[in-house]
Write an enzyme that holds these catalytic residues in place. Structure first.
Site, PDB file in Angstrom:
ATOM      1  N   PRO A   2       0.841  -1.218   0.000  1.00 54.32           N
ATOM      2  CA  PRO A   2       0.000   0.000   0.000  1.00 54.32           C
ATOM      3  C   PRO A   2       0.869   1.260   0.000  1.00 54.32           C
ATOM      4  CG  PRO A   2      -0.721  -1.564   1.680  1.00 54.32           C
ATOM      5  CD  PRO A   2       0.595  -2.061   1.153  1.00 54.32           C
ATOM      6  N   GLU A   3       0.531   2.194  -0.879  1.00 54.64           N
ATOM      7  CA  GLU A   3       1.248   3.462  -0.954  1.00 54.64           C
ATOM      8  C   GLU A   3       0.275   4.579  -0.558  1.00 54.64           C
ATOM      9  OE1 GLU A   3       3.285   3.834  -4.749  1.00 54.64           O
ATOM     10  OE2 GLU A   3       3.513   1.662  -4.906  1.00 54.64           O
TER      11      GLU A   3
END
Ligand code: ZN
Length: 273
Positions: A2-3
């Site tokens: 996840p960014e």
């Protein structure tokens, strides 16, 4: 992993449901996931604290509580979800926050890379982070100052969380493609037009990804709070698309390794390197 867009999606969704609710404690089955707290301390200290706000900084989820900050990093494959009272236990949720009313916020992370921190000063965890790329403070001039004189390659520079916080492998590749810059370019070699193009591209890619609620690239990949995939993966130009036609020029997208990271470029649109 996840960014920024995926963590932002969690932050926005949790901000709809958590503020005003009280924590009744926590269960920590894998102590290394809370490197600054012991399991007993984590549970005891959380008990009775209300959630005031939920937000994001870089790739961290930040819950401001009555007395402390609860900070969560999902790392490689962590997921969060809410479970109502009586929902069966999840063997892969090694960190569980108990809420008033019997519900739970579960941090499901089979690989156990994710981290939680309960601290009285957020700088303990977030102090080294660089500029927020969607904040007004991230201007072309600011990016120009970040790249100026640097002999580092663009890709590792943009992945460095102490310079710009929140970008990861997917959105760096997409931003560089949109800006028509090769990931191996030396950061200090960018002219002012290229810096402006990169600045605009980073913001455009991140905004689109936030609107699309993130990218879900594999079956075990990112899912939102309710278990739904994001929608950005369908519109990615190069990331994960080696061999496919570049949406801008039709050349085959190439995959290379830069600094140990899988990297995707269009050899025509992103010359050099
Ligand atoms: Zn191209």
């Amino acid at each position: 992993m996840p960014e920024l867009p995926e963590v932002e999606t969690y932050a926005r969704d949790l901000a709809e449901v958590l503020p005003g609710r009280r924590l009744h404690g926590a269960r920590l089955a894998w102590p290394r996931q809370a490197p600054l707290n012991t399991p007993d301390e984590l549970g005891a200290r959380l008990r009775g604290q209300a959630v005031l706000t939920v937000s994001r900084r870089g790739k961290y989820l930040v819950l401001v509580l009555s007395h402390d900050w609860l900070i969560i990093h999902l790392k490689m494959s962590g997921r969060l979800y809410l479970a109502g009272p009586g929902i069966e236990a999840d063997p892969h949720a090694h960190v569980v926050f108990r809420l008033d009313g019997g519900g739970e916020l579960r941090f499901r992370d089979p690989r156990k890379f994710g981290r939680v921190y309960l601290v009285d000063d957020p700088r303990t965890v977030l102090g080294e982070l660089g500029v927020e790329p969607l904040a007004p403070t991230f201007t072309a001039a600011r990016l120009s100052a970040i790249v100026a004189g640097r002999r580092r390659r663009l890709k590792p520079l943009l992945l460095d969380q102490t310079l710009v916080a929140g970008l990861g492998n997917i959105y760096v590749d997409e931003s560089l493609w949109l800006a028509r810059l090769h990931p191996l370019r030396l950061a200090g070699s960018l002219d002012p037009f290229e810096v402006r193009r990169l600045h605009r591209s980073i913001r455009r890619v991140l905004r689109a990804a936030v609107r699309a609620r993130g990218s879900s690239l594999s079956a075990g990949g990112y899912r939102d709070l309710t278990g739904n995939p994001g929608e950005m993966q369908g519109t990615l130009a190069v990331y994960g698309r080696a061999g496919d036609a570049c949406p801008r020029c039709g050349s085959a997208v190439r995959r290379l390794i830069v600094g140990g990271r899988s990297t995707h470029v269009c050899p025509t649109c992103q010359p050099g390197g």
